[in-house]
Design an enzyme around this catalytic site. Structure first.
Site, PDB file in Angstrom:
ATOM      1  CG  ASP A  23      -2.095  -0.813   1.194  1.00 36.70           C
ATOM      2  OD1 ASP A  23      -2.293  -1.471   0.153  1.00 36.70           O
ATOM      3  OD2 ASP A  23      -2.873  -0.822   2.169  1.00 36.70           O
ATOM      4  CE  LYS A  80      -7.014  -1.226  -0.187  1.00 36.61           C
ATOM      5  NZ  LYS A  80      -7.011  -2.690  -0.267  1.00 36.61           N
ATOM      6  N   GLY A 152      -5.369  -2.895   8.605  1.00 36.91           N
ATOM      7  CA  GLY A 152      -5.085  -1.742   9.446  1.00 36.91           C
ATOM      8  C   GLY A 152      -4.921  -2.058  10.915  1.00 36.91           C
ATOM      9  N   GLY A 213      -3.270  -7.273   8.085  1.00 38.90           N
ATOM     10  CA  GLY A 213      -2.609  -7.400   9.380  1.00 38.90           C
ATOM     11  C   GLY A 213      -1.188  -7.919   9.328  1.00 38.90           C
ATOM     12  CB  SER A 235      -1.320  -0.230   8.015  1.00 34.38           C
ATOM     13  OG  SER A 235      -2.623  -0.200   7.478  1.00 34.38           O
TER      14      SER A 235
END
Lengths: 291, 199
Positions: A23, A80, A152, A213, A235
């Site tokens: 990301d 996205k 996240g 995650g 993230s």
């Protein structure tokens, strides 16, 4: 969508295997990701951890921002759109995105229907928690699947749960008698042909990545050992102390996911990992969006 | 005969499946220790060349592989593999193995919407299916140096070079590992038999 186009779209996912999709929110981050060995980048305005923190409605990113990232790197660029928001998908197709992620990370635009992905020329990747969800998305035209995990959070537990669930359901379908497949198709609410494919081959009809995650080289190798064909890191990279180093370490850990000596070395001195949120502390379960 | 397939990233399993279906045994190259094992030919698969090239460097495999190819190890590079082999990459300063005398253009057909499937003649084997995924093409063949043999063009699509042979190196812009046709791999295996018969 022509049969030929769908094949080409599944084949692009095959080229991404063994790689890490990262990301990124700026052209600068995209360049760091490419330099660190990302096989593709996911362009978005806010990474999932910030979306979670900010709350409110989360939408497709500004096309201008996405184009800036397309210009910055030579690897595939994904973006996205909201679940069911086919106009956001049309916009992403118009700017020639390489892959659309119809993603539960954004606020769903439709609480019943997913996008009819067969109407598009560009490929789609979708999240899934189990075999039924994965095959329903494939039936709608997705050419790549990823676990939903819980984006996240920096907590890998749900990606693990989703991958194990999918694997055990696949194993069950493989072990069935052929006359039991019709009932299984009914129970999973998926077309018989897809269940039959899984029965014959022991795998999904498309490439399957892990996502949600993943924050450390060990997390990435864990997902690979559990059978993922590659890894999305959201993230986990740019929310950490040393994004460049962590990104490069995760890339190497995915390639040599069985080499524990190497992964031990890669895990040294990575600086602060992203601050995680435990499963019990989560207020919003994104994985429950879109089934 | 044993074929080593570079397995740091990309569609290496597809090459292994195809070669094994043709009765050839394969091994994966994931790190420098794998290079100590014996093998007779090398496959560089499709994937992202930036990722594969970086991993080759970091895992200390780039130099040893370059030496092997220079010493005559037969090699088949497809898509990203062709880019790794190329002596020049258009608009980029960085090259990787640099053993194949061609200049390639990356993502030459644009983004994924530009990916396509076609059929075309390949010299010596006839018409075959060709799958191009965000593919490069060979912009030009570089002049032969000294006594070394020049680069032979094996196939073109719409006037662009998409397959070449240079000594024991075969560079292909498309993905023969994705289609049912085995003839490109057959040509590669034949070049290995000849190579080791010469030696």
């Amino acid at each position: 969508m022509a049969e030929n186009r769908y094949e080409l779209n599944k084949q692009l996912a095959q080229m991404l295997k063994g790689g890490v999709i990262m990301d990124v929110t700026t052209p600068e981050q995209a360049r760091i990701a490419e330099e660190a060995g990302a096989c593709a980048v996911m362009a978005l305005e806010r990474i999932p951890a910030d979306i979670r923190a900010a709350g409110g409605v989360s939408r497709m990113s500004d096309p201008k921002m996405i184009k800036g990232i397309q210009d910055a790197v030579s690897i595939p660029v994904m973006a996205k759109c909201r679940i069911g928001h086919f106009v956001e998908a049309q916009i992403l197709e118009a700017i020639e995105i390489d892959y659309i992620d119809e993603s539960e990370v954004l606020s769903p635009a439709d609480d019943i229907y997913h996008i009819d992905k067969r109407q598009f020329q560009v490929p789609f990747v979708c999240g899934a928690k189990d075999l039924g969800e994965a095959l329903r998305r494939v039936s709608e035209g997705a050419s790549m699947i990823r676990t939903k995990g819980e984006p996240g959070t920096g907590d890998v537990v749900q990606a693990v749960r989703h991958m194990r669930k999918m694997n055990s359901e696949i194993a069950k379908v493989v072990s069935m008698r052929t006359d039991e497949l019709y009932e299984e198709a009914k129970l999973l609410a998926v077309p018989y042909e897809l269940i039959s494919y899984v029965h014959e081959t022991g795998r999904l009809p498309v490439v399957n990545f892990a996502a949600g995650g993943i924050a450390t080289p060990a997390d990435a190798a864990l997902m690979m050992q559990l059978g993922a064909e590659g890894v999305f890191v959201g993230s986990g990279i740019f929310k950490s102390g040393n994004p460049k180093k962590r990104a490069a370490a995760i890339v190497q850990a995915v390639t040599n996911y069985l080499d524990s000596k190497l992964i031990a070395r890669l895990s040294e001195d990575l600086g602060e990992a992203m601050v995680g949120i435990n499963e019990q502390e989560i207020e919003l379960l994104m994985a429950e969006r879109g089934k | 005969m044993k074929i080593a397939v570079l397995a740091v990233q990309g569609a290496f399993a597809e090459h292994i499946n195809k070669l094994e279906s043709m009765g050839v045994s394969c091994m994966e190259l994931r790190n420098a220790t794998d290079l100590e094992k014996d093998f007779d030919g090398l496959v560089l698969p499709g994937g992202e060349s930036t990722v594969q090239g970086k991993l080759l460097r970091e895992l200390h495999m780039l130099e040893p592989l370059r030496d092997r190819i220079r010493q005559g190890m037969p090699v088949l590079g497809t898509c990203a593999g062709l880019i790794l082999l190329a002596q020049e990459i258009r608009n980029e300063d960085r090259i990787y193995l640099g053993t194949l005398s061609v200049c390639v253009q990356r993502n030459a057909y644009g983004r994924q919407l530009g990916s396509f499937h076609t059929e075309q003649e390949v010299k010596g084997i006839g018409k075959i299916p060709m799958t191009f995924i965000r593919a490069p093409y060979i912009e030009s063949v570089l002049p032969a140096q000294g006594e070394k043999p020049g680069t032979e063009v094996l196939a073109q699509v719409d006037g662009r070079i998409v397959a070449v042979r240079h000594g024991r190196q075969i560079g292909i812009a498309f993905h023969p590992e994705l289609d049912a046709d085995n003839r490109i791999h057959g040509m590669f295996l034949e070049s290995i038999s000849t190579a080791w018969a010469d030696a």
